[in-house]
Enzyme design. Structure first.
Site, PDB file in Angstrom:
ATOM      1  N   ASP A 125      -8.009   6.484  16.244  1.00  0.00           N
ATOM      2  CA  ASP A 125      -8.515   6.560  14.869  1.00  0.00           C
ATOM      3  C   ASP A 125      -9.200   5.248  14.504  1.00  0.00           C
ATOM      4  OD1 ASP A 125      -8.983   7.777  12.392  1.00  0.00           O
ATOM      5  OD2 ASP A 125      -7.166   6.930  11.514  1.00  0.00           O
ATOM      6  N   ASP A 175      -2.828   0.054  12.221  1.00  0.00           N
ATOM      7  CA  ASP A 175      -2.555   1.491  12.244  1.00  0.00           C
ATOM      8  C   ASP A 175      -2.551   2.026  13.675  1.00  0.00           C
ATOM      9  OD1 ASP A 175      -2.348   1.482   9.497  1.00  0.00           O
ATOM     10  OD2 ASP A 175      -4.415   2.110   9.170  1.00  0.00           O
ATOM     11  N   SER A 198       0.853  -1.190   0.000  1.00  0.00           N
ATOM     12  CA  SER A 198       0.000   0.000   0.000  1.00  0.00           C
ATOM     13  C   SER A 198       0.882   1.231   0.000  1.00  0.00           C
ATOM     14  CB  SER A 198      -0.923   0.017   1.230  1.00  0.00           C
ATOM     15  OG  SER A 198      -0.168   0.115   2.422  1.00  0.00           O
ATOM     16  N   THR A 199       0.344   2.303  -0.527  1.00  0.00           N
ATOM     17  CA  THR A 199       1.067   3.578  -0.549  1.00  0.00           C
ATOM     18  C   THR A 199       0.169   4.668   0.011  1.00  0.00           C
ATOM     19  OG1 THR A 199       0.328   4.059  -2.802  1.00  0.00           O
ATOM     20  CG2 THR A 199       2.433   2.916  -2.565  1.00  0.00           C
ATOM     21  N   GLY A 200       0.773   5.607   0.708  1.00  0.00           N
ATOM     22  CA  GLY A 200       0.014   6.700   1.291  1.00  0.00           C
ATOM     23  C   GLY A 200       0.876   7.937   1.427  1.00  0.00           C
TER      24      GLY A 200
END
Length: 302
Positions: A217, A234, A86-88
């Site tokens: 979150d 996360d 994944s990329t963010g």
């Protein structure tokens, strides 16, 4: 989805509100490696930067980050680097081969991470008292914070990815689900047994809180399903209960979780969930075979 969502058994956890060991954000050996620029590191850097999949990611794989990965390879935590999962904006996650299993490598970006948002979660956390305004220090502190939060959560019996190693802005952890068989977020699946899933999520929230942590979150997007387990992910933004905004963050988590499960047909509210999460552990019951205590008297009427 028919998983049973089995709960983990907690280890012997520290008591609620225990003080935290401070987390060092000074230069690591990776910083020393990049300053030294030895021949072995230069060859490693050239080999990685010549790899096609990394050529367009110069903002992620700067020399200091490559030195961190190089150090993790030297220490035996990483044997081969794979492709992106994944990329963010804040971080990219890659698959890799560890010493005896596949692992996930999370690389936090120094240049494009949301510095201001990170500071909101770090300020007030007793582990990071005196953290400076230097952006690199904040990102490195965030990476170490996620590593420490994962360890704390696992000790409390919360199913999170196992933290393996951390070096500078690079975190090595358990890969939950193979890339070709990706673990699905709770938001992406049909929940056939929402009551059981809700009970597991709220128990994990209570265990986190009892261990002195608030996720900060939590929602259906930070819960994944793998092999019949609900996994919390996360954990970078998770704060201690000492944080000045911990109460606000916990209330938001409870609202998010309750809203999702309300959409699944349950009659739950954020207020009820908050009360469950923060309810103190019950006092041990008295031995039924013991006689009446002195405070209760003999039980005879006058």
């Amino acid at each position: 989805m028919t998983e049973d969502f089995g709960l983990l058994d907690p280890d012997e956890a520290d008591a609620f509100g225990d003080e935290w060991e401070s987390i060092d954000v000074d230069d690591t050996e990776a910083d020393q490696i990049v300053r030294r620029q030895d021949l072995a590191f230069d060859e490693f850097r050239k080999r990685i930067k010549d790899t096609e999949q990394f050529k367009v990611e110069g903002d992620v794989f700067d020399d200091a980050t490559l030195a961190a990965i190089y150090k993790l390879v030297q220490d035996g935590y990483v044997e081969a680097f794979g492709g992106p999962i994944s990329t963010g904006k804040e971080a990219n996650v890659y698959e890799a081969l560890g010493d005896d299993r596949e692992v996930a490598i999370k690389v936090y970006r120094i240049t494009t991470s949301n510095f201001r948002q990170m500071r909101d979660y770090l300020e007030g956390d007793p582990r990071f008292e005196g953290i400076g305004n230097d952006k690199k220090e904040v990102v490195l502190a965030w990476t170490r914070k996620e590593f420490a939060n994962l360890k704390r959560a696992r000790r409390a019996g919360v199913r999170v990815p196992e933290p393996i190693a951390v070096e500078r802005n690079v975190l090595v952890m358990e890969l939950v689900g193979l890339v070709e068989e990706r673990a699905r977020r709770l938001a992406e699946v049909h929940v056939e047994n929402p009551q059981t899933a809700y009970e597991v999520v709220r128990e994990y929230m209570r265990r986190l809180y009892s261990a002195g942590l608030v996720h900060g979150d939590l929602s259906e997007y930070n819960l994944i399903i793998h092999d019949g387990e609900l996994v919390v992910i996360d954990m970078g933004q998770a704060v201690t209960v000492h944080h000045p905004n911990a109460g606000e963050f916990l209330e938001r988590d409870c609202r998010n979780v309750a809203t999702f499960f309300t959409r699944q047909g349950l009659d739950v509210t954020g207020e009820e969930l908050l009360a469950f999460v923060t309810e103190p552990e019950p006092e041990p019951s008295e031995d039924p075979e013991a006689g009446p205590s002195e405070e209760s008297g003999s039980g005879e009427s006058t």
